[in-house]
Design an enzyme around this catalytic site. Structure first.
Site, mmCIF file in Angstrom:
data_model
loop_
_atom_site.group_PDB
_atom_site.id
_atom_site.type_symbol
_atom_site.label_atom_id
_atom_site.label_comp_id
_atom_site.label_asym_id
_atom_site.label_seq_id
_atom_site.Cartn_x
_atom_site.Cartn_y
_atom_site.Cartn_z
ATOM 1 N N SER A 565 0.967 -1.003 0.096
ATOM 2 C CA SER A 565 -0.206 -0.033 0.124
ATOM 3 C C SER A 565 0.763 1.247 0.007
ATOM 4 C CB SER A 565 -0.949 -0.006 1.281
ATOM 5 O OG SER A 565 -1.360 1.356 1.377
ATOM 6 N N TYR A 578 -2.894 -1.002 10.607
ATOM 7 C CA TYR A 578 -2.620 -1.371 9.111
ATOM 8 C C TYR A 578 -1.520 -0.788 8.391
ATOM 9 C CZ TYR A 578 -4.166 -1.098 4.295
ATOM 10 O OH TYR A 578 -4.290 -1.345 2.669
#
Length: 688
Positions: A565, A578
């Site tokens: 990401s 996360y």
């Protein structure tokens, strides 16, 4: 009605309609013929496209088609007068190739599909409808040492023996002459090859074909021995199913790697009762060494299989240790076969690796350029086993000679057919395992891989969605579904075992499974932290470790791609768990690239921005949480993400799939340890 000697001339529409229906019925039953094997024909009238005058035609299944699925577009259409006129210019068996080329000058109009080598058989036999099939029962008689006597014993004078003749114009002349000399006959057994039947109507031709096949089946059942392959060899019996499948999964990647020495192959595993019975018998080595006989069989299975002649009681480690030497011996034997039979005009050797590998107690591994080809090769060898069983039950199996097999395998016409095959797609022969592939980014990656020619294992925690994706992509010849919890070591190992059993191993693994809980630091619990790290950090580790093990066993290199990401380098608010686990994944890419490079395994990452549309993560509540953080409506989140990028465009699952394809398709073959941003340009996430 014309004055043609062709009986019962049909009109165009009726001839074609009846022929397609008959072909589909015959081809849908494997007892009648193998996949893509055999051909059928009908004669009738059509209008000359120039004069409009009626002309006599023959419609015959074209080269490479399959009877079970044949449609009118798969028929070659030829003028019967011109086809039969070729008998006046035929110069003998040494000029067979010229006759196939001459079929093009006999085509009616645009001609339909390319005529096959068997076209002469259909045009020259004086019957309105002709079937040429490859039933196991018929080939059993055709390959028996005393085939002529058995044929007479089985059929009397209703079916006539035709000695072995390579497919071509002369075989058509032979069959036509025998049919003319035996007006009582309904068909013939072609020595070493198959059967041909005929009739004045489509219904009569089909009935005659089925009579030959069923009569042969009944004859073999009534007269055959109970142990055509001899006694069961102690220690070679089939292992229990669970143990058999576990051993197959353990062996398959190594076997696939060896079978891909010349060029990459996809595999198929078969452990049917026929295979296991053959592998446990005392005649295994002798019969396997004789090879197959019907040209349709050995063109797909090679002239003979590689036999791993070890008892089922041997350990996995002992079997793995024996494989390289057995493979080397097989290659040397195939090279000898080529050298003994090749002439200066022969095409070059196409590869010396086996298409069929037999492992007693475990089963059969078959190989091909894609899953369907590998599966069909296995089906053909099952046909060959059935043929050997039938022949040995009433006589001795006596296939055509090695020289004849070579002449067909390396026939210039076969080489030309191979050269006409379309260029493989970029990911042909590559096997991908994609985690979290039941939706969103994972589904998009799986869809792209399948579209580019790859085979795909859809691994997802939700088996129902995984199955739906696999079905959507084309089913087991393209994609299989497996339930996998990437945070569980045993579940990950089971997913890779399923990949091995389905396709032979893995070449491309995509760590995509993920989830997210968007919370501020003080609201993030240990449970939140552990869940996200278990699925993504630990999950990527477990999946990559198992991928590396399989890829190293295969010895074919490979690709591991982790969907990380932009958050792995971009510090956003309320996202500690996360983003931290994404940073963990990102560094795993660099660490594994350094470690696995010597094995030819490339490890790369992809850093997307938020992918909202189609995302399982966003639909599961993450979207609402992030929208609240940024003070926008959830339905506007994708637009919000797009506006903050340099390109001003929303990132979609297909964009991430395109990056995976770019890494895996070959143009970036020297790239490893790279992270590719797929974020439309988030300056704060620039790699530096």
């Amino acid at each position: 009605m014309s004055d043609s000697p062709v009986p019962d001339i049909a009109v165009n529409d009726t001839a074609v309609t009846d022929l397609i229906a008959r072909s589909n019925r015959l081809g849908s039953d494997p007892r009648n013929t193998n996949y893509a094997g055999g051909n059928t024909s009908a004669k009738g009238t059509g209008a000359d496209p120039v004069t409009g005058e009626p002309v006599e035609l023959v419609w015959v299944k074209g080269s490479g088609g399959d009877l079970g699925t044949l449609q009118p577009a798969g028929l070659a259409v030829l003028r019967l007068d011109r086809l039969r006129a070729l008998t006046g210019v035929y110069a003998g068996v040494d000029r067979e190739d010229e006759m196939v080329a001459a079929f093009d000058y006999c085509l009616h109009g645009k001609g339909g599909a390319a005529p096959s080598i068997d076209t002469a058989m259909h045009g020259l036999v004086d019957a309105a409808h002709v079937d040429h099939l490859h039933p196991d029962s018929g080939i059993a008689l055709a390959t028996a040492a005393d085939g002529p006597e058995l044929t007479k014993q089985c059929f009397g004078d209703r079916v006539v023996w035709v000695p072995w003749r390579r497919p071509g114009f002369q075989l058509g002349l032979d069959i036509a002459a025998i049919a003319a000399a035996n007006p009582q006959a309904i068909g013939c057994i072609l020595g070493g090859h198959g059967i041909t039947a005929w009739g004045d109507t489509s219904e009569r031709a089909e009935a005659n074909s089925l009579e030959i096949i069923r009569t042969a089946e009944e004859f073999l059942a009534a007269n055959g021995s109970d142990q055509p392959f001899g006694a069961v060899v102690p220690g070679y019996e089939a292992l229990p199913a669970d143990e058999r499948h576990a051993r197959a999964a353990a062996l398959f990647p190594t076997v696939r790697g060896l079978a891909s020495t010349d060029k990459p192959q996809v595999g198929h595993y078969t452990d049917s009762p026929e295979v296991l019975d053959f592998l446990s018998s005392e005649k295994l080595a002798a019969l396997a060494g004789l090879g197959t006989s019907c040209p349709d069989h050995f063109l797909r299975t090679k002239v003979k299989p590689m036999v791993v002649d070890l008892p089922a009681t041997a350990t996995v480690e002992d079997t793995l240790a024996a494989l390289p030497a057995l493979h080397a011996a097989y290659r040397a034997d195939y090279q000898g076969y080529y050298d003994r039979n090749a002439t200066p005009d022969s095409p070059p050797l196409r590869g010396a690796d086996p298409a069929i590998v037999l492992v007693p107690g475990v089963g059969m591994f078959s190989f091909g350029k894609d899953k369907q080809t590998a599966r069909v090769a296995g089906e053909f060898y099952v046909n060959a086993i059935n043929v050997m069983r039938g022949a040995e039950s009433v006589s001795t199996y006596a296939p055509i000679s090695e020289a004849e097999k070579f002449a067909i395998e390396y026939w210039a016409l076969e080489e030309a057919k191979l050269q006409r095959m379309p260029k493989p797609k970029p990911l042909a022969t590559r096997i991908a395992l994609i985690t979290g592939a039941g939706s969103g980014i994972g589904k998009a990656i799986a869809t792209r891989v399948a579209a580019e020619g790859g085979c795909v294992v859809i691994a997802d925690l939700n088996l129902d969605t995984a199955r739906a994706v696999a079905d959507e992509l084309g089913g087991p010849d393209v994609a299989v579904a497996v339930r996998s919890d990437v945070s569980d070591e045993d579940s990950v190992a089971a997913a890779f075992a399923a990949a091995a059993l389905a396709f032979g191993g893995v070449d491309l693994v995509v760590n995509n499974a993920g989830l997210s809980l968007s919370k501020p630091l003080l609201e993030t619990t240990v449970k939140d932290w552990d869940l996200q790290h278990d699925v993504m950090a630990k999950g990527s580790f477990l999946v990559s470790r198992e991928a590396a093990r399989v890829m190293i066993e295969q010895g074919m290199g490979g690709d591991i791609v982790t969907i990380s990401s932009k958050n792995s380098v971009f510090a956003g608010p309320n996202n500690i768990a996360y983003s931290a686990t994404k940073a963990d994944q990102a560094h795993q890419v660099r660490l594994l690239a350094a470690e696995l490079g010597p094995h030819g395994i490339r490890v790369n990452g992809i850093n997307p921005d938020g992918v909202v549309r189609g995302s399982g993560i966003f639909a599961g509540g993450w979207g609402a949480s992030r929208a609240a953080v940024y003070g926008v409506k959830e339905e506007d989140l994708g637009t919000y993400y797009a506006k903050r990028t340099l390109l001003g465009k929303e990132v979609l699952p297909e964009h991430v799939a395109a990056a995976v394809f770019a890494l895996a398709a070959g143009d970036l073959s020297q790239t490893t340890g790279l992270h590719i941003p797929v974020d439309s340009g988030v300056a704060a996430a620039f790699l530096r």
